[in-house]
Design an enzyme around this catalytic site. Structure first.
Site, short mmCIF file in Angstrom:
data_model
loop_
_atom_site.label_atom_id
_atom_site.label_comp_id
_atom_site.label_asym_id
_atom_site.label_seq_id
_atom_site.Cartn_x
_atom_site.Cartn_y
_atom_site.Cartn_z
N HIS A 95 0.79 -1.23 0.00
CA HIS A 95 0.00 0.00 0.00
C HIS A 95 0.82 1.27 0.00
O HIS A 95 0.25 2.36 0.07
CB HIS A 95 -0.92 0.05 1.23
CG HIS A 95 -2.13 -0.82 1.11
ND1 HIS A 95 -3.30 -0.38 0.53
CD2 HIS A 95 -2.34 -2.09 1.47
CE1 HIS A 95 -4.19 -1.35 0.56
NE2 HIS A 95 -3.63 -2.41 1.13
N LYS A 142 -9.68 13.70 3.84
CA LYS A 142 -8.76 12.57 3.90
C LYS A 142 -7.90 12.76 5.14
O LYS A 142 -7.92 13.82 5.74
CB LYS A 142 -7.87 12.52 2.65
CG LYS A 142 -7.24 13.87 2.30
CD LYS A 142 -6.47 13.85 0.99
CE LYS A 142 -7.32 13.81 -0.25
NZ LYS A 142 -7.27 12.56 -0.98
N ARG A 143 -7.12 11.73 5.52
CA ARG A 143 -6.21 11.90 6.64
C ARG A 143 -5.27 13.07 6.39
O ARG A 143 -4.91 13.37 5.25
CB ARG A 143 -5.42 10.61 6.87
CG ARG A 143 -6.21 9.56 7.59
CD ARG A 143 -6.71 10.01 8.95
NE ARG A 143 -5.63 10.09 9.89
CZ ARG A 143 -5.26 9.12 10.71
NH1 ARG A 143 -5.94 7.98 10.71
NH2 ARG A 143 -4.25 9.26 11.53
N LYS A 203 -0.17 14.50 1.37
CA LYS A 203 -1.48 14.78 0.78
C LYS A 203 -1.67 16.27 0.50
O LYS A 203 -2.58 16.69 -0.19
CB LYS A 203 -2.59 14.25 1.68
CG LYS A 203 -2.62 12.70 1.75
CD LYS A 203 -3.73 12.22 2.66
CE LYS A 203 -3.79 10.70 2.81
NZ LYS A 203 -4.45 10.00 1.70
N THR A 255 -8.78 6.50 -2.67
CA THR A 255 -10.13 6.03 -3.00
C THR A 255 -11.14 7.16 -2.82
O THR A 255 -12.22 7.10 -3.40
CB THR A 255 -10.54 4.84 -2.11
OG1 THR A 255 -10.27 5.17 -0.74
CG2 THR A 255 -9.79 3.57 -2.50
N LYS A 260 -14.68 8.05 -4.93
CA LYS A 260 -16.00 8.33 -4.35
C LYS A 260 -16.56 9.63 -4.91
O LYS A 260 -17.75 9.74 -5.23
CB LYS A 260 -15.91 8.43 -2.82
CG LYS A 260 -15.48 7.16 -2.11
CD LYS A 260 -15.14 7.45 -0.65
CE LYS A 260 -14.36 6.30 -0.03
NZ LYS A 260 -13.70 6.70 1.24
C1 LIG Z 1 -12.41 6.85 1.56
C2 LIG Z 1 -11.99 7.25 2.91
C3 LIG Z 1 -10.65 7.54 3.16
C4 LIG Z 1 -9.58 7.51 2.08
O1 LIG Z 1 -9.52 8.77 1.47
P1 LIG Z 1 -8.30 9.19 0.52
O2 LIG Z 1 -8.73 10.48 -0.06
O3 LIG Z 1 -8.18 8.12 -0.52
O4 LIG Z 1 -7.10 9.30 1.37
C5 LIG Z 1 -10.28 7.93 4.44
N1 LIG Z 1 -11.20 8.02 5.42
C6 LIG Z 1 -12.50 7.76 5.21
C7 LIG Z 1 -13.46 7.90 6.34
C8 LIG Z 1 -12.94 7.36 3.95
O5 LIG Z 1 -14.24 7.09 3.76
#
Ligand SMILES: *Cc1c(COP(=O)(O)O)cnc(C)c1O
Length: 810
Positions: free
Chosen positions: A358, A546-547, A552, A654, A658
């Site tokens: 990952h 995101k985190r 990022k 991901t 979404k």
């Molecule tokens: C999808 C998701 C992530 C991943 O987000 P990225 O933008 O790909 O880092 C992190 N936290 C939650 C709660 C998510 O639903």
């Protein structure tokens, strides 16, 4: 599937409330109603769960086990209702009884047993496995505390424990009779058996019981119920050691009990960063040993066959290196308990284990001190040592060209055990999670291993379950889609492509616009309720959720916002489309710089949002406690999706998928799955900017980047950095100095300054595009139409046929 009418559903609610609580509907609380709905769903699930298990056993089919330290499942009430085919009836019945379904479903506490993308991926995979009728299950840990709850107080992140089990969890079943014993510490006793072979006995161990809790994983309207089994560490059923004059050892026992329960106490809150604590290693072995013992026990029960046939019936996917001890643990059981020779145990093991990588971030590559492993898991350490010896010998004799590189390849080197190396050597498949990520693994990060084992490396681009992230989270858009192209896309998400024929249809586009606008109004209300901030629902909703991590680059986003603010201060009449910047992000509690960025976002927000001079053209919103449930509320309302990681650093992402699936346009770097999103939607339907991965990697390798040069030549940038340094956004001068120094003294390790100008220019293009409403809507629909490729159904299909060789159980 049960076909309940709304009236029947209502009847069930009423009668259950009567039998379980002796209550009338009028006197029931939201929580009581929630539990009633959950028990109706559970009654529907139970017989199918049993028959699914029976079918798998009778057919003795091959099954996949997904081992993961994290499962970020979120809330299950709606997705279980949806997949059982009862969501609409439930919604309608609740409304008729005078309840707001959203309030009822909100009673469930998110199961936040994951940090971010990696844990959410595991949850999406389970949904797709069951929905595609694949026999596949998850193994994880039932942490008593999930990822911390985040509060923002005076702009700062404050972490509160997430005791998600406070109310009884509606979906789990404790299976005490299937408990498994795990052994730590002790010593290894060697002796010769009668047949002349050496036998190893792990003795004087500390014992911990692993109690399984099972959660049903409901396939979409197909009566398949797979299992997510979460292990809880307990001292139940263990013999008390040593002298036990009653009372004498009371305190000692309490300590002992506490230290055992710690093992499933809490989830480590570090994301993309290796956390080197002995407790974490204990947790990893706890997951691995209980799961592997469980898998072997089931194999023996269901197949009257030697364990040498295990690879015909079982495949184990390890999610990142965290469960890599599955390799030596399986070796241990085969050799020490089943009396396999080394070679035959190795043959079985390396046909059963597959590994998903990952990350290429070096600080996230796991290593464990040799001494720690040897002390905590002496037998496992011996086996790793032997794997390493044999591997290095093979290199020395069969690959003379690699002799010099042995220190970079050895599993044990510099007194450390390198888990990714162990995972590659001990498995038959190594996959990256997006094409560019897999290419970087093959060509750069793991090139030596790729040259040794080219057939093992493969790509499986991540995906998300479109059932949760579109059908359930965005009922207005999914309704419009079904009205336009029919419902087939729900089973076959690639059929979303049929939307293309409406992408220039003015009346469809108008409805599409209305849906997005209504979703934005709903989010605007939520923002107002939670933060008091009033946002303009006609503004562009620009979202980064995101985190929080340097790579990022939330910092790049907030620098852009500060730039816009500075421009507006100079020219309040600037002709711009109002923008609402929305953030959600948790920072690891020990990650100082990440927390500084959270504070900066919040401080900038409080200044910008209260400055009447800019006439409401800019709003900045930080929504606290970003989790799955909050994501479901934000994503349907997003216009712009910020995916701006430093190229080469984000393995896949991901969140990007979404948002595109919900019609947001991506502004992003050519990183992770953004590359494939661009290929799918076409260059004109995405906003790409910035350094490319090979340019970043080149700078890393050969230097040639100087952040101070940019600071000295770009007034927009020097102004922002000086504002930070002079405390313009802080309450005092030293605030935010660390960010300033990180960029100028550490030479901007994530190339924020380097990508700043192209980022600004691309944002200007975003705004120009938004001004042409039809053109924007066309691009937005085009994104939804191409999002089927990013359903986790496609990902799971690829894993099943290319790695697992798994058959659907129809
Ligand atoms: C999808 C998701 C992530 C991943 O987000 P990225 O933008 O790909 O880092 C992190 N936290 C939650 C709660 C998510 O639903």
């Amino acid at each position: 599937m049960l076909e309940l009418t709304v009236d029947e559903f209502k009847e069930r609610i009423i009668s259950k409330l009567q039998t379980n609580k002796s209550k009338e509907v009028a006197g029931a609380t939201n929580k009581e109603i929630y539990y009633v709905i959950a028990s109706i769903v559970n009654e529907e699930i139970l017989p199918h769960w049993q028959s699914t298990k029976k079918r798998y056993n009778e057919k003795s089919c091959k099954q996949v086990y997904y081992l993961s330290m994290e499962f970020l499942v979120g809330s299950l009430i709606e997705s279980n209702l949806l997949n059982c085919g009862m969501l609409e009836q439930s919604n309608e019945a609740l409304k008729q009884l005078g309840f707001d379904p959203d309030n009822i479903y909100a009673q469930e506490h998110d199961a936040g047993l994951g940090n971010g993308g990696l844990g959410r991926l595991a949850a999406c995979f389970l949904d797709s496995l069951a929905s595609l009728k694949y026999p596949g299950h998850g193994f994880g840990i039932r942490y008593r505390y999930g990822l911390f709850e985040q509060r923002i107080i005076h702009g700062n992140q404050v972490e509160l424990p997430d005791y998600w089990l406070k109310d009884q969890y509606a979906w789990e079943t404790r299976k005490e009779d299937e408990a498994i014993c795990i052994h730590y510490h002790g010593n290894v006793h060697m002796f010769q058996r009668n047949d002349g072979n050496i036998e190893f006995k792990h003795e004087n161990t500390d014992k911990v019981m692993a109690i399984p809790y099972d959660i049903p994983i409901v396939g979409y309207k197909n009566e398949v119920i797979n299992t997510l089994r979460l292990w809880s560490a307990e001292s139940v059923g263990l013999d008390r050691d040593g002298s036990s004059e009653e009372g004498m050892h009371y305190y000692h026992d309490l300590d002992h009990k506490h230290s055992i329960e710690q093992i499933s106490g809490y989830l480590y809150p570090d994301d993309s960063k290796y956390e080197g604590k002995e407790l974490r290693l204990k947790q990893q072995y706890f997951l691995v040993s209980s799961s592997i013992q469980n898998i072997i026990k089931d194999f023996k029960k269901n197949h009257q066959k030697s364990l040498k046939y295990l690879p015909e019936k079982v495949v184990i996917q390890v999610n990142d290196t965290h469960p890599t001890l599955a390799i030596p643990e399986l070796m241990r059981i085969l050799m020490d308990e089943e009396h396999f020779s080394w070679d035959s145990a190795w043959e079985v093991t390396t046909k059963v284990i597959a590994y998903t990588n990952h990350t290429t971030l070096s600080e996230a590559l796991e290593t464990w001190p040799k001494g720690m492993m040897e002390h905590l898991l002496p037998r496992i350490y011996m086996i790793i040592d032997e794997i390493n010896e044999r591997f290095c010998k093979g290199l020395w004799f069969d690959h003379q060209e690699l002799r010099e590189k042995i220190p970079e390849l050895a599993i044990i080197a510099d007194e450390q055990i390198h888990m990714a190396r162990l995972a590659i050597v001990g498995s038959f498949s190594v996959n990256g999670v997006a094409q560019i990520h897999t290419d970087i693994l093959k060509e750069k990060e793991m090139k030596n291993f790729y040259d040794l084992f080219p057939e093992r490396f493969n790509n499986k681009t991540n995906g998300i379950t479109h059932r949760r992230w579109l059908l359930q989270a965005n009922p207005k858009l999914s309704g419009l889609i079904t009205e336009s192209i029919g419902p087939q896309w729900i089973q076959r998400p690639k059929q979303l492509i049929s939307l293309l024929k409406y992408s220039k249809d003015a009346s469809f586009l108008e409805k599409f616009y209305q849906v997005k606008h209504e979703n934005k109004q709903i989010l605007a209300n939520l923002i107002h309720e939670r933060t008091g901030i009033l946002v303009d629902d006609q503004s562009i909703f620009d979202v980064q959720i995101k985190r929080l991590h340097e790579y990022k680059r939330q910092l790049l986003n907030i620098f852009h916002i500060i730039y816009l603010y500075n421009e507006l201060k100079e020219n309040p009449n600037l002709d711009m489309i109002p923008r609402t910047f929305i953030f959600g992000a948790k920072a690891a509690p020990s990650y100082h710089l990440a927390k500084e960025v959270i504070k900066l976002i919040n401080k900038v927000a409080s200044i910008v949002n209260h400055d009447a001079a800019i006439q409401g053209k800019l709003k900045v919103v930080f929504l606290e406690n970003y989790n799955v449930s909050l994501a479901e509320k934000i994503i349907p309302a997003a216009d712009v999706s910020e995916q701006i990681s430093t190229a080469s650093k984000e393995a896949s992402g991901t969140g990007n998928m979404k948002m595109m699936m919900n019609g947001a346009l991506t502004i992003g770097t050519l990183d992770g799955a953004n590359v494939e999103i661009k290929e799918a939607v076409g260059n004109e339907n995405i906003f790409i900017f910035g350094l490319k991965a090979d340019e970043v990697l080149n700078f890393h390798q050969h230097g040639g980047y100087n952040a101070t040069d940019i600071y000295n030549t770009d007034d927009r940038i020097s102004r922002i950095l000086d504002q930070l340094n002079q405390g313009e956004f802080g309450s005092h001068e030293i605030e935010f100095k660390d960010i300033y120094y990180n960029i100028l003294s550490q030479n901007d390790p994530y190339f924020v300054l380097k990508d700043f100008e192209p980022y600004l220019e691309t944002h200007e293009l975003v705004e120009q595009t938004y001004r042409d409403k039809l053109s924007w809507l066309h691009k937005s629909v085009t994104n939804v139409a191409h999002s089927g490729k990013f359903s986790s159904d496609r990902t799971i299909q690829d894993y099943a046929t290319e790695i697992w060789k798994l058959k659907k159980q129809v």
